[in-house]
Write an enzyme that holds these catalytic residues in place. Structure first.
Site, PDB file in Angstrom:
ATOM      1  N   LEU A  19       0.813  -1.215   0.000  1.00  0.00           N
ATOM      2  CA  LEU A  19       0.000   0.000   0.000  1.00  0.00           C
ATOM      3  C   LEU A  19       0.847   1.266   0.000  1.00  0.00           C
ATOM      4  CD1 LEU A  19      -2.759  -0.978   2.601  1.00  0.00           C
ATOM      5  CD2 LEU A  19      -2.944  -0.976   0.111  1.00  0.00           C
ATOM      6  N   GLY A  20       1.968   1.223   0.654  1.00  0.00           N
ATOM      7  CA  GLY A  20       2.815   2.404   0.715  1.00  0.00           C
ATOM      8  C   GLY A  20       4.117   2.097   1.416  1.00  0.00           C
ATOM      9  N   GLY A  22       7.472   4.062   3.493  1.00  0.00           N
ATOM     10  CA  GLY A  22       8.042   5.248   4.102  1.00  0.00           C
ATOM     11  C   GLY A  22       9.473   5.007   4.499  1.00  0.00           C
ATOM     12  N   VAL A  27       3.743  -0.475   4.465  1.00  0.00           N
ATOM     13  CA  VAL A  27       2.403  -0.889   4.860  1.00  0.00           C
ATOM     14  C   VAL A  27       1.814  -1.731   3.736  1.00  0.00           C
ATOM     15  CG1 VAL A  27       0.099  -0.126   5.551  1.00  0.00           C
ATOM     16  CG2 VAL A  27       2.099   1.200   6.256  1.00  0.00           C
ATOM     17  N   LYS A  42       1.724  -3.197   9.009  1.00  0.00           N
ATOM     18  CA  LYS A  42       2.879  -2.304   8.936  1.00  0.00           C
ATOM     19  C   LYS A  42       4.113  -3.092   9.369  1.00  0.00           C
ATOM     20  CE  LYS A  42       4.464   2.204  10.634  1.00  0.00           C
ATOM     21  NZ  LYS A  42       4.092   3.385  11.455  1.00  0.00           N
ATOM     22  N   ASP A 140       3.978  13.209  17.159  1.00  0.00           N
ATOM     23  CA  ASP A 140       4.317  13.234  15.731  1.00  0.00           C
ATOM     24  C   ASP A 140       3.073  13.482  14.882  1.00  0.00           C
ATOM     25  OD1 ASP A 140       6.072  13.188  13.609  1.00  0.00           O
ATOM     26  OD2 ASP A 140       5.995  11.016  13.341  1.00  0.00           O
TER      27      ASP A 140
END
Length: 759
Positions: A19-20, A22, A27, A42, A140
């Site tokens: 999905l993504g 970083g 994820v 994750k 954060d």
């Protein structure tokens, strides 16, 4: 293709797609093999698996998120460490969400509508406040960690993500054992990326060891975590952080959504230095459509000193909502709630109306007496009573505010007995004088505008209520002013109803002044003027709602007025309510108001009849009415008939016409005669005219004054001479046993007294 796609973690989670990705990990969308439910997994990046600090951070995210069950916090369901192809992997399992991050939304639409921004901020604040209640600081908050899930109704469910650097109140509460891995140096992500979470050594910034103490990690010394573009000054400086640090980040999110950009730019180190040293530009300088009030609220919570920020996140959002929505939302909610309880506020307004009309008519009687005794001119008495009419209406509306507020407190707190309701109402009456003084008799009407609600709900003194009102309305004065304008407008509408009715009837000013102070029909119309007060029903709860909202802006716990009426609102639509029936009755009453006056002879002041023709001096029309059989002595009660009106107007031709058709020069008796009115209106020629036509001098008005007594009281020498020449008896006594001479001496009218003595 990603090597993890198609693999199963711990025999439970089948990885379906990426999905993504970083800086700290990736994820994936996965399928729980047991429940067949889609989840998000994750996984920490493999290169960080040897960094124990980041493993603890990852476990901290699971621990922090797992403690929370809230609609605005992503639901974390599992955490574990597994081995894939001899490589250890730490994973965290969350609910799968549709939608996008706030960061992605802002990429497409940098400037969000104020209403949407406030809605997003409110949901974020609810999630973060829930974390704060559990002793968890997020530390954060940034657009990448805010998820926007469409709710299917054109709005969004906002979720707070990534509690990875959350600070727990008790870090020792971590319970999961981590694998013993070879130590690795602290990793640092790209320092040029202002939106990435940074791990920065304090020595690189010239900071002290206090930086490490505040990091929240007991196992690592010398680093902190956060996103520089959104970090608070104290977080950047390594000082102790608390809920005000998350509040700063939330205010920075507000700045970004409403200004279209962040106040500071640069790489991570430059951003941290700016967060510590620079004051942001006002958001409205970057977005001219934004009001200065909204800018002020945002900048307040971007203060370098946490003590100058809002008390908490929810207080900040409450202030934002007030600044953005102004009085619009309050009035909307007030109308909705008032409609559900219209029977109550109709009853309250009726209770207010009766004493208000009684007081007003008392003042109008005094004004009428003042003009009759020549203490005031007609226009002066008119102006004074008009202002009193306004003040009475304004005070009535003030009490209605309190009555409606008391009703909701009663329905929330009491058992519903008649006794308890009566006790509530009596307590409202007892505090009303204080509320009246605190709210009306002040040099600061806007900032003291909530004093009446404070006195009602907090039982404070006048001085304390004013101070409390100023505290509550600080920053909300524009809303109080908007509500005050509405109250003033309705009060003036009530006060001006009668004069406007006369103007519409094309009456001249002298008639308006006199009729406004009149009796009989005008007294009845004063009750009709207060019938405009139900217009204020839509605003009756606005002050209570402003009070509740102001308390939330100060970070105080409060009970929403809307919550107080849950049982009442649930009944809406179940039956025809009393309020609906009362609204239906208004047209019927207005129709009766059109039909009854002509049929009962109440409307001779205006219209196509003899009375209106005499009043307006239309000689030919009056003669036509008389020829057609109009009653020359007909009128609206004792002493109020056409001939008296002609005399009062000083219209000699009209008076002659009426006498030819049989008008009585003495009137009906039992009230002021035409001769009395000729004296009161300073018409000496009309006095002579009446005496020439046989008017009696020894007649009494309703206060037992003769025409000569009135002339003596008002020092009318010409009138007195004419009356004495016409046979007036200077020794006739009034009800108090005084003669005209006595009145002249009492009023120090020495010249007139000498005339009366000589005669």
């Amino acid at each position: 293709m990603d090597p993890l796609v198609g693999r199963t973690l711990d025999n439970k989670y089948l990885i379906e797609k990426l999905l993504g990705k970083g800086g700290m990990g990736s994820v994936y969308m996965a399928l729980h093999t047991g429940t067949k439910r889609t989840v998000a997994v994750k996984i920490i990046a493999p290169q960080y698996m040897r960094n124990r600090e980041l493993l603890i951070r990852f476990q901290r995210e699971a621990e922090a998120s797992g403690r929370l069950r809230h609609p605005n916090v992503v639901n974390v369901t599992d955490f574990g460490v597994t081995v894939i192809d001899t490589r250890p992997l730490a994973y965290l399992v969350m609910e799968y969400l549709d939608g996008e991050t706030l960061f992605e939304m802002l990429q497409k639409q940098p400037l969000l509508p104020s209403s949407l921004a406030v809605e997003i901020l409110e949901q974020i604040s609810l999630g973060v406040s829930e974390a704060h209640r559990h002793g968890i600081l997020h530390r954060d908050l940034k657009p990448q960690n805010i998820w926007m899930q469409p709710d299917g109704r054109g709005a969004y469910i906002v979720k707070v993500l990534d509690f990875g650097i959350a600070k727990l109140a008790d870090p020792s509460a971590l319970v999961m054992d981590l694998p013993e891995l070879e130590a690795a140096p602290n990793a640092e992500t790209n320092p040029e990326d202002e939106n990435a979470t940074q791990i920065i050594a304090p020595t690189e910034l010239g900071l002290t060891s206090a930086f490490a103490d505040a990091s929240g990690f007991t196992t690592t010394v010398g680093s902190t975590l956060g996103t520089p573009a959104f970090m608070s000054p104290e977080q950047c400086s390594g000082k102790a952080v608390n809920e005000k640090s998350d509040l700063y980040s939330l205010a920075m999110l507000a700045y970004m959504m409403l200004a279209g950009e962040l106040p500071f730019k640069g790489n991570a180190r430059e951003l941290i230095e700016q967060q510590i040293t620079l004051t942001p530009d006002a958001p409205h300088t970057k977005n001219p459509k934004l009001s200065e009030i909204v800018s002020r609220v945002i900048l307040e919570s971007l203060a370098k000193d946490p003590n100058y920020r809002a008390p908490n996140c929810q207080s900040f959002v409450a202030r934002m909502r007030v600044a953005v929505e102004g009085e619009v939302r309050i009035l909307k909610d007030s109308r909705a709630l008032g409609s559900g309880n219209s029977g109550v506020w109709f009853a309250i307004l009726l209770l207010v109306m009766v004493p208000a009309v009684t007081i007003l008519n008392g003042f109008r009687s005094l004004g009428r007496l003042a003009t009759e005794r020549q203490w005031l001119e007609d226009w002066q008495a008119f102006a004074i009573v008009l202002v009193i009419h306004f003040l009475v209406a304004y005070c009535a509306l003030l009490w209605a505010d309190m009555g409606m507020t008391r009703w909701f407190q009663y329905t929330r707190d009491q058992d519903g007995t008649v006794k308890s309701w009566f006790a509530q109402m009596m307590s409202t009456w007892k505090c009303y004088p204080r509320a009246l003084i605190a709210t009306c008799f002040t040099t600061r009407p806007v900032s003291d505008a909530l004093a009446h609600i404070v006195i009602l709900l907090e039982h404070r003194s006048v001085k304390q209520a004013r101070l409390r009102s100023r505290e509550l309305l600080r920053g909300n004065e524009h809303i109080a002013l908007a509500l005050l304008v509405r109250r003033f407008a309705v009060a003036w509408l009530v006060a001006l109803y009668l004069p406007i009715a006369f103007v519409i009837g094309q009456a001249p000013l002298r008639v308006i002044f006199h009729e406004y102070l009149g009796e009989g029909f005008s007294n009845a119309l004063s009750l009709a003027s207060f019938s405009f007060m139900p217009i204020y029903g839509s605003f009756l709860l606005a002050w209570s709602m402003l009070y509740e909202r102001a308390r939330r802006s100060l970070g105080e716990n409060s009970v929403e007025v809307m919550q107080r009426s849950g049982n009442t609102l649930s009944r809406v639509g179940q039956r025809i309510r009393l309020g609906t029936m009362l609204w239906a009755a208004i047209p019927v009453l207005l129709l009766l108001g059109l039909i009854l006056p002509p049929s009962l002879g109440w409307n001779e002041t205006f219209g196509n009849n003899l009375g209106s023709a005499v009043l307006e001096g239309r000689l030919k029309d009056a003669e036509a009415y008389l020829k057609n059989g109009a009653d020359v002595n007909g009128g609206r009660g004792p002493g109020r008939y056409p001939f008296r009106q002609a005399v009062e107007n000083g219209d000699r031709p009209m008076a002659e016409l009426l006498l030819r058709y049989g008008a009585s020069p003495d009137g009906y008796g039992g009230s002021a005669s035409p001769l009395h009115y000729a004296v009161m209106r300073h018409h000496p020629e009309m006095i002579r005219f009446l005496l020439d036509h046989g008017a009696k001098t020894e007649v009494y008005d309703n206060t037992h004054d003769t025409p000569l007594s009135l002339a003596a009281k008002s020092n009318q020498i010409d009138a007195a001479l004419i009356l004495l020449a016409g046979g007036a008896n200077r020794n006739t006594k009034d009800i108090s046993g005084k003669t005209p001479l006595d009145h002249a001496l009492a009023q120090n009218h020495l010249a007139l007294a000498k005339i009366l003595e000589s005669k």
